[in-house]
Design an enzyme around this catalytic site. Structure first.
Site, PDB file in Angstrom:
ATOM      1  N   ARG A 106     -12.175 -28.663  -3.747  1.00  0.00           N
ATOM      2  CA  ARG A 106     -12.439 -28.133  -2.408  1.00  0.00           C
ATOM      3  C   ARG A 106     -13.893 -27.701  -2.215  1.00  0.00           C
ATOM      4  O   ARG A 106     -14.238 -27.151  -1.171  1.00  0.00           O
ATOM      5  CB  ARG A 106     -11.500 -26.949  -2.120  1.00  0.00           C
ATOM      6  CG  ARG A 106     -11.812 -25.709  -2.916  1.00  0.00           C
ATOM      7  CD  ARG A 106     -10.742 -24.640  -2.905  1.00  0.00           C
ATOM      8  NE  ARG A 106     -10.285 -24.207  -1.590  1.00  0.00           N
ATOM      9  CZ  ARG A 106      -9.438 -23.195  -1.428  1.00  0.00           C
ATOM     10  NH1 ARG A 106      -8.959 -22.535  -2.482  1.00  0.00           N
ATOM     11  NH2 ARG A 106      -9.046 -22.829  -0.228  1.00  0.00           N
ATOM     12  N   ASN A 169      -6.748 -11.126  -0.122  1.00  0.00           N
ATOM     13  CA  ASN A 169      -6.387 -12.339  -0.860  1.00  0.00           C
ATOM     14  C   ASN A 169      -7.489 -12.820  -1.820  1.00  0.00           C
ATOM     15  O   ASN A 169      -8.158 -13.824  -1.575  1.00  0.00           O
ATOM     16  CB  ASN A 169      -6.099 -13.448   0.163  1.00  0.00           C
ATOM     17  CG  ASN A 169      -4.714 -14.023  -0.056  1.00  0.00           C
ATOM     18  OD1 ASN A 169      -4.084 -13.796  -1.091  1.00  0.00           O
ATOM     19  ND2 ASN A 169      -4.237 -14.768   0.937  1.00  0.00           N
ATOM     20  N   LYS A 229       0.962  -4.201   0.578  1.00  0.00           N
ATOM     21  CA  LYS A 229       2.095  -4.966   0.023  1.00  0.00           C
ATOM     22  C   LYS A 229       2.136  -4.767  -1.491  1.00  0.00           C
ATOM     23  O   LYS A 229       1.119  -4.896  -2.157  1.00  0.00           O
ATOM     24  CB  LYS A 229       1.900  -6.464   0.330  1.00  0.00           C
ATOM     25  CG  LYS A 229       1.997  -6.790   1.810  1.00  0.00           C
ATOM     26  CD  LYS A 229       1.486  -8.205   2.099  1.00  0.00           C
ATOM     27  CE  LYS A 229      -0.020  -8.245   2.095  1.00  0.00           C
ATOM     28  NZ  LYS A 229      -0.582  -9.584   2.356  1.00  0.00           N
ATOM     29  N   GLY A 261       3.037 -13.551   0.551  1.00  0.00           N
ATOM     30  CA  GLY A 261       2.123 -12.725   1.347  1.00  0.00           C
ATOM     31  C   GLY A 261       1.781 -13.384   2.678  1.00  0.00           C
ATOM     32  O   GLY A 261       1.658 -12.704   3.702  1.00  0.00           O
ATOM     33  N   ASP A 262       1.639 -14.709   2.675  1.00  0.00           N
ATOM     34  CA  ASP A 262       1.263 -15.420   3.912  1.00  0.00           C
ATOM     35  C   ASP A 262       2.372 -15.322   4.962  1.00  0.00           C
ATOM     36  O   ASP A 262       2.113 -15.070   6.136  1.00  0.00           O
ATOM     37  CB  ASP A 262       0.996 -16.914   3.634  1.00  0.00           C
ATOM     38  CG  ASP A 262      -0.057 -17.111   2.560  1.00  0.00           C
ATOM     39  OD1 ASP A 262      -0.862 -16.195   2.343  1.00  0.00           O
ATOM     40  OD2 ASP A 262      -0.061 -18.194   1.924  1.00  0.00           O
TER      41      ASP A 262
HETATM   42  P1  ADP Z   1       1.094 -11.474  -2.193  1.00  0.00           P
HETATM   43  O1  ADP Z   1       1.784 -12.800  -2.086  1.00  0.00           O
HETATM   44  O2  ADP Z   1       0.036 -11.270  -1.139  1.00  0.00           O
HETATM   45  O3  ADP Z   1       0.678 -11.091  -3.577  1.00  0.00           O
HETATM   46  P2  ADP Z   1       3.382  -9.744  -2.510  1.00  0.00           P
HETATM   47  O4  ADP Z   1       3.697 -10.330  -3.826  1.00  0.00           O
HETATM   48  O5  ADP Z   1       3.206  -8.265  -2.450  1.00  0.00           O
HETATM   49  O6  ADP Z   1       2.146 -10.375  -1.764  1.00  0.00           O
HETATM   50  O7  ADP Z   1       4.565 -10.190  -1.542  1.00  0.00           O
HETATM   51  C1  ADP Z   1       4.469 -10.121  -0.140  1.00  0.00           C
HETATM   52  C2  ADP Z   1       5.772  -9.621   0.420  1.00  0.00           C
HETATM   53  O8  ADP Z   1       6.833 -10.507   0.031  1.00  0.00           O
HETATM   54  C3  ADP Z   1       6.179  -8.262  -0.100  1.00  0.00           C
HETATM   55  O9  ADP Z   1       5.593  -7.231   0.684  1.00  0.00           O
HETATM   56  C4  ADP Z   1       7.689  -8.298   0.040  1.00  0.00           C
HETATM   57  O10 ADP Z   1       8.040  -7.991   1.374  1.00  0.00           O
HETATM   58  C5  ADP Z   1       8.014  -9.769  -0.213  1.00  0.00           C
HETATM   59  N1  ADP Z   1       8.412  -9.987  -1.620  1.00  0.00           N
HETATM   60  C6  ADP Z   1       7.612 -10.309  -2.663  1.00  0.00           C
HETATM   61  N2  ADP Z   1       8.331 -10.446  -3.806  1.00  0.00           N
HETATM   62  C7  ADP Z   1       9.623 -10.206  -3.468  1.00  0.00           C
HETATM   63  C8  ADP Z   1      10.871 -10.209  -4.183  1.00  0.00           C
HETATM   64  N3  ADP Z   1      10.943 -10.482  -5.501  1.00  0.00           N
HETATM   65  N4  ADP Z   1      11.995  -9.926  -3.488  1.00  0.00           N
HETATM   66  C9  ADP Z   1      11.963  -9.671  -2.158  1.00  0.00           C
HETATM   67  N5  ADP Z   1      10.831  -9.662  -1.441  1.00  0.00           N
HETATM   68  C10 ADP Z   1       9.672  -9.922  -2.064  1.00  0.00           C
END
Ligand code: ADP
Length: 311
Positions: A106, A169, A229, A261-262
């Site tokens: 990219r 991110n 998050k 997250g997205d």
């Molecule tokens: P990112 O992808 O930005 O690292 P996270 O891992 O915190 O963000 O996940 C984003 C959102 O997805 C969380 O705030 C939660 O709502 C949901 N999520 C993530 N992992 C789980 C899980 N194992 N079970 C249920 N919801 C989840």
């Protein structure tokens, strides 16, 4: 009609169809953090006008990509087409244990030149938005010499009343070093009205590994709406100084966390644009993210996702 602009890169995605190294089958698709956010926002809130701000090329992949945006009802009037560049590409490979590894091409993508296209008339269109969303990946994609112009445009938008939304991110390999990232993020946090950080990103970049630490850091910038998050553990929000803790129902069988997250961001912002409360917006966003991680790939199948939204 409320409207949001999402600024970033969409790439061609190639996924191995199996974890058999001798199989040459690849499944081609399109994805990228900001694009994924746009898809989930529009699928959940069809009455919000969703526009991507990016650059692609004039090759057949780019034309297919534009068709794909349109098939998701994402407006393409600020999708610019470079004469000489083509889109970025990445592959996802599975090893014998089912672990994914990503390879990117990219560095020279069309999206890196997007700021060349943001002239006065594009800026006028952007100032008509209710929100402007960008991520740490969007920032890393802009050529460093074009970042000053990006900040200038953001100031113009903010002055015009557009809410500036930032998700840090952090992807270390996209930056020269941490110092470069920290400087760019400093500007982003200064301008953000809404920030959607994840605790993991703060740990890798700043060595801050607690929700409280992330809150203290962000509050020093006076961000009015903060959504932290923390994976399956919880979501913490602070709106104009008022803190709320939101429970997440952990998913039992996680298939692929790409886009958690997205999808959360897209549904959260759509809900806020539809005037939902913080608690309601987080609830909808968490449930959507929980659904998405039970499916393979960044973009869950449209029909299944739409069924989920109808429930
Ligand atoms: P990112 O992808 O930005 O690292 P996270 O891992 O915190 O963000 O996940 C984003 C959102 O997805 C969380 O705030 C939660 O709502 C949901 N999520 C993530 N992992 C789980 C899980 N194992 N079970 C249920 N919801 C989840």
């Amino acid at each position: 009609m409320k409207n949001i602009f999402l600024f970033g890169e969409c790439m061609i995605e190639l996924m191995t169809a199996s974890n058999d190294a001798t199989s040459n089958m690849l499944k081609q698709s399109f994805a990228g953090d900001v694009f994924n956010t746009a898809v989930y926002l529009k699928r959940t809130f069809p009455h919000v006008k969703v526009r991507l701000v990016t650059a692609v090329g004039k090759d057949n992949f780019s034309l297919d990509m534009i068709k794909y945006f349109e098939s998701e009802n994402i407006d393409t009037d600020l999708v610019f087409q470079s004469e000489s560049k083509i889109p970025g590409l990445y592959s996802i490979q599975l090893d014998d244990q089912g672990e994914r590894s990503f390879t990117y091409w990219r560095e020279n993508s069309a999206a890196r030149t997007v700021m060349d296209f943001i002239d006065e008339s594009a800026t006028d269109i952007l100032t008509s938005g209710d929100m402007f969303f960008f991520s740490g990946i969007s920032l890393a994609v802009i050529q460093p010499e074009a970042r000053a112009s990006f900040w200038q445009k953001l100031v113009q938008l903010k002055t015009a009343g557009v809410k500036i939304v930032f998700d840090p991110n952090y992807r270390a390999r996209m930056w020269k070093d941490k110092e470069e990232t920290i400087q760019a993020y400093e500007q982003a946090f200064k301008l953000a009205d809404i920030a959607l950080p994840g605790v993991e990103d703060f740990d890798s970049l700043y060595g801050i590994n607690s929700v409280e630490g992330v809150i203290d850091f962000c509050q020093s910038y006076g961000i009015s709406e903060l959504v932290v998050k923390n994976g399956p553990a919880s979501v913490i929000t602070i709106l104009d100084g008022e803190k709320e803790l939101h429970q997440v129902t952990p998913v039992k069988t996680v298939v692929d966390t790409t886009s958690a997250g997205d999808s959360f961001n897209g549904v959260y912002l759509g809900a806020r644009l539809a005037d939902a409360s913080i608690a309601e917006s987080v609830d909808k966003a968490s449930k959507a993210a929980g659904f998405v991680i039970q499916h393979k790939g960044a973009i869950a199948p449209k029909a299944l996702f739409n069924d989920f939204v109808q429930q």
